[in-house]
Design an enzyme around this catalytic site. Structure first.
Site, mmCIF file in Angstrom:
data_model
loop_
_atom_site.group_PDB
_atom_site.id
_atom_site.type_symbol
_atom_site.label_atom_id
_atom_site.label_comp_id
_atom_site.label_asym_id
_atom_site.label_seq_id
_atom_site.Cartn_x
_atom_site.Cartn_y
_atom_site.Cartn_z
ATOM 1 N N ASN A 41 10.722 9.611 -12.546
ATOM 2 C CA ASN A 41 11.237 8.607 -11.319
ATOM 3 C C ASN A 41 11.994 9.261 -10.255
ATOM 4 O OD1 ASN A 41 12.498 6.628 -10.170
ATOM 5 N ND2 ASN A 41 12.999 5.457 -11.932
ATOM 6 N N THR A 66 3.361 1.037 6.470
ATOM 7 C CA THR A 66 2.838 0.035 6.419
ATOM 8 C C THR A 66 2.577 -0.666 7.686
ATOM 9 O OG1 THR A 66 3.138 -2.452 5.545
ATOM 10 C CG2 THR A 66 5.167 -1.267 6.278
ATOM 11 N N ARG A 76 12.672 -11.121 4.442
ATOM 12 C CA ARG A 76 11.169 -10.499 4.085
ATOM 13 C C ARG A 76 11.177 -9.196 4.684
ATOM 14 N NH1 ARG A 76 5.741 -11.631 4.093
ATOM 15 N NH2 ARG A 76 4.677 -9.810 5.068
ATOM 16 N N TYR A 91 11.734 -4.842 4.073
ATOM 17 C CA TYR A 91 10.761 -3.909 3.409
ATOM 18 C C TYR A 91 10.178 -3.194 5.113
ATOM 19 C CZ TYR A 91 5.923 -2.428 2.413
ATOM 20 O OH TYR A 91 4.642 -1.838 2.309
ATOM 21 N N ASN A 99 -3.739 -4.213 4.746
ATOM 22 C CA ASN A 99 -4.163 -4.956 3.716
ATOM 23 C C ASN A 99 -5.327 -4.247 3.097
ATOM 24 O OD1 ASN A 99 -2.514 -6.971 5.473
ATOM 25 N ND2 ASN A 99 -2.837 -7.993 3.563
ATOM 26 N N LYS A 132 -3.205 -21.327 -4.453
ATOM 27 C CA LYS A 132 -2.057 -21.981 -3.497
ATOM 28 C C LYS A 132 -1.842 -21.211 -2.084
ATOM 29 C CE LYS A 132 0.930 -22.674 -7.708
ATOM 30 N NZ LYS A 132 1.704 -21.983 -8.786
ATOM 31 N N TYR A 160 8.250 -18.468 -2.387
ATOM 32 C CA TYR A 160 8.918 -17.266 -2.282
ATOM 33 C C TYR A 160 10.242 -17.213 -2.554
ATOM 34 C CZ TYR A 160 4.245 -14.773 -0.859
ATOM 35 O OH TYR A 160 3.085 -14.423 -0.720
HETATM 36 N N1 LIG Z 1 -2.047 -1.737 -0.906
HETATM 37 C C1 LIG Z 1 -1.755 -1.887 0.503
HETATM 38 O O1 LIG Z 1 -2.679 -2.482 1.330
HETATM 39 C C2 LIG Z 1 -0.580 -1.389 1.344
HETATM 40 C C3 LIG Z 1 -0.411 -1.814 2.580
HETATM 41 C C4 LIG Z 1 0.581 -1.317 3.303
HETATM 42 C C5 LIG Z 1 1.495 -0.324 2.688
HETATM 43 N N2 LIG Z 1 1.180 0.041 1.593
HETATM 44 C C6 LIG Z 1 2.061 1.229 1.156
HETATM 45 O O2 LIG Z 1 1.060 2.221 0.410
HETATM 46 C C7 LIG Z 1 1.714 2.762 -0.735
HETATM 47 C C8 LIG Z 1 1.014 2.491 -2.088
HETATM 48 O O3 LIG Z 1 0.734 1.091 -2.161
HETATM 49 P P1 LIG Z 1 -0.026 0.581 -3.408
HETATM 50 O O4 LIG Z 1 -0.764 -0.644 -2.954
HETATM 51 O O5 LIG Z 1 -0.869 1.695 -4.003
HETATM 52 O O6 LIG Z 1 1.279 -0.100 -4.326
HETATM 53 P P2 LIG Z 1 1.427 0.081 -6.013
HETATM 54 O O7 LIG Z 1 2.713 -0.576 -6.475
HETATM 55 O O8 LIG Z 1 0.293 -0.214 -6.710
HETATM 56 O O9 LIG Z 1 1.919 1.677 -6.178
HETATM 57 C C9 LIG Z 1 2.990 2.415 -5.915
HETATM 58 C C10 LIG Z 1 3.271 3.150 -7.080
HETATM 59 O O10 LIG Z 1 4.527 3.796 -6.838
HETATM 60 C C11 LIG Z 1 5.275 4.070 -7.899
HETATM 61 N N3 LIG Z 1 6.542 4.123 -7.820
HETATM 62 C C12 LIG Z 1 7.348 3.193 -7.303
HETATM 63 N N4 LIG Z 1 8.706 3.689 -7.439
HETATM 64 C C13 LIG Z 1 8.775 4.922 -7.970
HETATM 65 C C14 LIG Z 1 9.894 5.885 -8.440
HETATM 66 N N5 LIG Z 1 11.038 5.664 -8.081
HETATM 67 N N6 LIG Z 1 9.383 6.828 -9.002
HETATM 68 C C15 LIG Z 1 8.193 7.159 -9.242
HETATM 69 N N7 LIG Z 1 6.992 6.121 -9.012
HETATM 70 C C16 LIG Z 1 7.432 5.319 -8.244
HETATM 71 C C17 LIG Z 1 4.874 2.730 -8.757
HETATM 72 O O11 LIG Z 1 5.122 2.810 -10.213
HETATM 73 C C18 LIG Z 1 3.503 2.400 -8.306
HETATM 74 O O12 LIG Z 1 2.594 3.066 -9.461
HETATM 75 C C19 LIG Z 1 3.226 2.021 -0.706
HETATM 76 O O13 LIG Z 1 4.119 2.964 0.183
HETATM 77 C C20 LIG Z 1 3.036 0.744 0.359
HETATM 78 O O14 LIG Z 1 4.169 0.519 0.904
HETATM 79 C C21 LIG Z 1 0.130 -0.424 0.932
HETATM 80 O O1 LIG Z 2 -1.135 -4.989 2.450
HETATM 81 C C1 LIG Z 2 -0.454 -4.688 3.446
HETATM 82 O O2 LIG Z 2 -0.879 -4.031 4.457
HETATM 83 C C2 LIG Z 2 0.962 -5.087 3.673
HETATM 84 O O3 LIG Z 2 1.342 -6.157 3.595
HETATM 85 C C3 LIG Z 2 1.662 -6.892 2.472
HETATM 86 O O4 LIG Z 2 2.148 -8.171 3.320
HETATM 87 P P1 LIG Z 2 1.187 -9.459 3.087
HETATM 88 O O5 LIG Z 2 0.213 -9.207 3.726
HETATM 89 O O6 LIG Z 2 2.083 -10.554 3.740
HETATM 90 O O7 LIG Z 2 1.066 -9.736 1.478
HETATM 91 P P2 LIG Z 2 0.120 -10.727 0.734
HETATM 92 O O8 LIG Z 2 1.140 -10.912 -0.609
HETATM 93 O O9 LIG Z 2 -1.060 -10.014 0.483
HETATM 94 O O10 LIG Z 2 0.022 -11.975 1.195
HETATM 95 C C4 LIG Z 2 -0.680 -12.190 2.385
HETATM 96 C C5 LIG Z 2 -0.769 -13.672 2.902
HETATM 97 O O11 LIG Z 2 -1.275 -14.594 1.736
HETATM 98 C C6 LIG Z 2 0.126 -15.601 1.579
HETATM 99 N N1 LIG Z 2 -0.264 -15.799 0.325
HETATM 100 C C7 LIG Z 2 -0.009 -15.028 -0.796
HETATM 101 C C8 LIG Z 2 -0.152 -15.448 -1.980
HETATM 102 C C9 LIG Z 2 -0.416 -16.608 -2.616
HETATM 103 O O12 LIG Z 2 -0.860 -17.284 -3.814
HETATM 104 N N2 LIG Z 2 -0.751 -17.556 -1.397
HETATM 105 C C10 LIG Z 2 -0.738 -17.170 -0.034
HETATM 106 O O13 LIG Z 2 -0.969 -18.072 0.633
HETATM 107 C C11 LIG Z 2 0.981 -14.941 2.159
HETATM 108 O O14 LIG Z 2 2.028 -15.991 2.522
HETATM 109 C C12 LIG Z 2 0.658 -14.003 3.201
HETATM 110 O O15 LIG Z 2 0.365 -15.139 4.423
HETATM 111 C C13 LIG Z 2 2.650 -6.305 1.877
HETATM 112 O O16 LIG Z 2 3.807 -6.450 2.371
HETATM 113 C C14 LIG Z 2 2.414 -4.861 1.678
HETATM 114 O O17 LIG Z 2 1.748 -4.710 0.646
HETATM 115 C C15 LIG Z 2 1.916 -4.099 2.680
HETATM 116 O O18 LIG Z 2 2.779 -3.292 3.354
#
Ligand SMILES: NC(=O)c1ccc[n+]([C@@H]2O[C@H](COP(=O)([O-])OP(=O)(O)OC[C@H]3O[C@@H](n4cnc5c(N)ncnc54)[C@H](O)[C@@H]3O)[C@@H](O)[C@H]2O)c1
Ligand SMILES: O=C(O)[C@H]1O[C@H](OP(=O)(O)OP(=O)(O)OC[C@H]2O[C@@H](n3ccc(=O)[nH]c3=O)[C@H](O)[C@@H]2O)[C@H](O)[C@@H](O)[C@@H]1O
EC number: 4.1.1.35
Length: 386
Positions: free
Chosen positions: A73, A136, A179, A182, A211, A248, A328
């Site tokens: 961690n 992000t 919101r 972050y 996304n 939803k 939320y």
């Molecule tokens: N998935 C997306 O589309 C998306 C979009 C925008 C930004 N991001 C960014 O990309 C990164 C990864 O996203 P993801 O979708 O893989 O999320 P995720 O939650 O699947 O992965 C994050 C990982 O970090 C680990 N983690 C968190 N805190 C920790 C700590 N203190 N010590 C050790 N491990 C820790 C978690 O256990 C998890 O496995 C994040 O920084 C997120 O903000 C993702």
């Molecule tokens: O993925 C990304 O690029 C970034 O955006 C996400 O934010 P958001 O796209 O708002 O997250 P989602 O939970 O995927 O929601 C997308 C949209 O769907 C809507 N939603 C979500 C869940 C649901 O059941 N129904 C619904 O209408 C939310 O209100 C939002 O408008 C998250 O903040 C991050 O993982 C990341 O930084």
């Protein structure tokens, strides 16, 4: 394995990568890619490893010895600096990044996205190690166009909504709209990394994912995550489809998103890893501007695709509306529209996304059905305690 070449035709030297958050959604796909297609070594740091277990065991895997899991961690572990020092490159993915947490656990969100990332930046800077940090697209916040009158023709002008790394402003709601805790924390860590680059010569790349979606994203509540948990939209809608309940739509599902297939996006990250001269000092949007939908359209498409891949009939009322406060809680707000400008990543790395939204949903929902349908059926058949 034949020597890999970079974009400038030079052989790529095998490197050691310290990947923090390697056990998450993006980390698991990046580890898979690095093991299958490159000679690089990964020090995989996370508190969980369920999503990369298939890469760690058994010892007979072709990449055994090239990936090492360290259960750490980063909030409190003195091994962190040593692991960063052992590597050529650090990739930081660790974060709380589910919107349901931003307004309900704002302190954890700010600590995770800013405070906990500080030592990582500091150790990279002090030890002259390269850093790829995951930010992000939420740092852009709302579009300029969203503040124009509803009937303004300028709303259709890309200058008012396309998001550009070097010119777009970051527009968040008021402080009560937690919101944005972050996005604000991510923005400040971006600024800090940028400043370390400018003042102390840190070699950095910042990634702004738009996304990214695909298999292994988040969890299915009650199956491999808490029953009351709220994951991101792909997993929420998958869960509804698997349980045959309506999807939803928050506040009418009018917000717009562009979705990119995780496997396309990982190609972009690999280009950054292997082309430091082209990636250092840059902030990159990584998304698919051609895959834009409203959340309502996403729900409709996922319902159609799931009907196709599962062979189950469609529900009579496939979706219902819910208010954001109900879904939320207090302090939620939303990004209205997210179209990434692709000029910089195109110019520096020649990267373009390939997969259409329909195709990426088809492979992802096939995975969701295959992975979860039986477990959900079993859990729904269990008698509930009275
Ligand atoms: N998935 C997306 O589309 C998306 C979009 C925008 C930004 N991001 C960014 O990309 C990164 C990864 O996203 P993801 O979708 O893989 O999320 P995720 O939650 O699947 O992965 C994050 C990982 O970090 C680990 N983690 C968190 N805190 C920790 C700590 N203190 N010590 C050790 N491990 C820790 C978690 O256990 C998890 O496995 C994040 O920084 C997120 O903000 C993702
Ligand atoms: O993925 C990304 O690029 C970034 O955006 C996400 O934010 P958001 O796209 O708002 O997250 P989602 O939970 O995927 O929601 C997308 C949209 O769907 C809507 N939603 C979500 C869940 C649901 O059941 N129904 C619904 O209408 C939310 O209100 C939002 O408008 C998250 O903040 C991050 O993982 C990341 O930084």
């Amino acid at each position: 394995m034949a020597a890999r070449m970079d974009l400038d035709g030079r052989p790529i030297k095998p490197m050691t990568i310290c990947m923090i958050g390697a056990g998450g959604f993006i980390g698991s796909h990046l580890c898979e890619k690095l093991m299958a297609e490159t000679p690089h070594k990964v020090l995989a740091l996370d508190v969980y490893n369920d999503k990369i277990k298939h890469l760690l065991e058994p010892d007979s895997l072709p990449w055994a010895g090239r990936i090492e899991f360290h259960r750490i961690n980063i909030k409190h572990d003195s091994r962190l600096e040593g692991l960063i020092k052992m590597a050529d490159l650090t990739i930081n993915l660790a974060a709380i990044c589910t919107p349901a947490d931003y307004n309900t656990r704002p302190l954890d969100t700010i600590y995770s996205n800013f405070i906990d990332a500080l030592p990582v930046v500091k150790y990279c800077s002090e030890n002259n190690k390269r850093l790829i940090h995951f930010s992000t697209c939420e740092v852009y916040g709302k579009t300029i166009g969203s503040f124009l009158p509803k009937d303004s023709p300028l709303r259709k002008d890309p200058a008012y909504y396309v998001l550009k790394e070097d010119t777009s402003p970051c527009i968040f709601g008021s402080i009560e709209k937690q919101r944005w805790s972050y996005a604000c924390a991510k923005q400040l860590i971006e600024r800090l990394i940028y400043a370390e680059g400018a003042e102390n010569g840190l070699d950095f790349t910042i990634v702004r994912p738009f996304n990214w979606i695909g298999p292994r994203m988040d969890f299915i509540p009650g199956i491999d995550g808490p029953s009351e948990g709220v994951p991101r939209v792909l997993a929420c809608f998958s869960n509804n489809l698997l349980r045959r309940e309506p999807l939803k739509l928050v506040d009418g599902g009018q917000s717009q998103r562009t979705f990119v297939y995780i496997k396309d996006a990982i190609e972009a990250v690999l280009l950054m890893i292997e082309n430091p001269d082209r990636a250092n000092g840059h902030i990159f949007n990584v998304g698919n501007p051609n895959n834009e939908v409203t959340v309502r359209q996403l729900a409709e498409m996922m319902t159609q695709v799931y009907t196709k891949v599962s062979g189950e009939p469609m529900l009579q009322s496939p979706s219902i509306d819910v208010s954001s406060k109900e879904f939320y809680g207090e302090g939620y707000d939303d990004s209205d529209k997210r179209i990434p400008d692709m000029t910089i990543i195109n110019k520096q790395l020649g990267w373009n996304p390939k997969t259409s939204l329909w195709d990426l949903l088809e492979s992802t929902l096939t995975y969701q059905h295959r992975t979860y349908a039986e477990a959900i059926k079993k859990s729904m058949a269990k008698p509930t305690a009275s």
